[in-house]
Design a protein around this motif. Structure first.
Motif: not given
Length: 99
Positions: A50-53, A55-70
């Motif tokens: 369920t990870g989200f890739k 455009k910065c080429e990293y994978y994130f969980c549901n709570s960090h998937r948006f660009s503002e969150d990571h």
């Protein structure tokens, strides 16, 4: 110390005295590669399928998937400007000679 400016005459605008900053070339910063794509890059939480890739080429969980969150370094605004310029070329009509 203070810098002294030449007096402004009546026909010159005040914008003539504003210093223009030279934009330096952006240096490419070596970013670490994500070896374990099964974990969130920010919080290291297991994400499985369920990870989200981003455009910065990293994978994130549901709570960090948006660009503002990571704190995403990818420039979305510039990317969209380039896309629009590429897809919508400037159309100039040919001049027709009148008889």
């Amino acid at each position: 110390g203070g810098s002294q400016l030449a007096p402004v005459s009546g026909n010159q605008s005040s914008t003539d005295h504003i210093e223009k900053k030279v934009v330096e070339e952006e240096k490419v910063i070596e970013r670490p590669k994500q070896t374990n794509t099964g974990r969130c890059w920010t919080c290291n939480k297991k994400i499985g399928l369920t990870g989200f890739k981003c455009k910065c080429e990293y994978y994130f969980c549901n709570s960090h998937r948006f660009s503002e969150d990571h704190e995403c370094p990818f420039d979305f605004k510039q990317s969209q400007k380039e896309k629009l310029a590429k897809e919508n070329p400037l159309i100039v009509s040919e001049k027709v000679e009148k008889i």
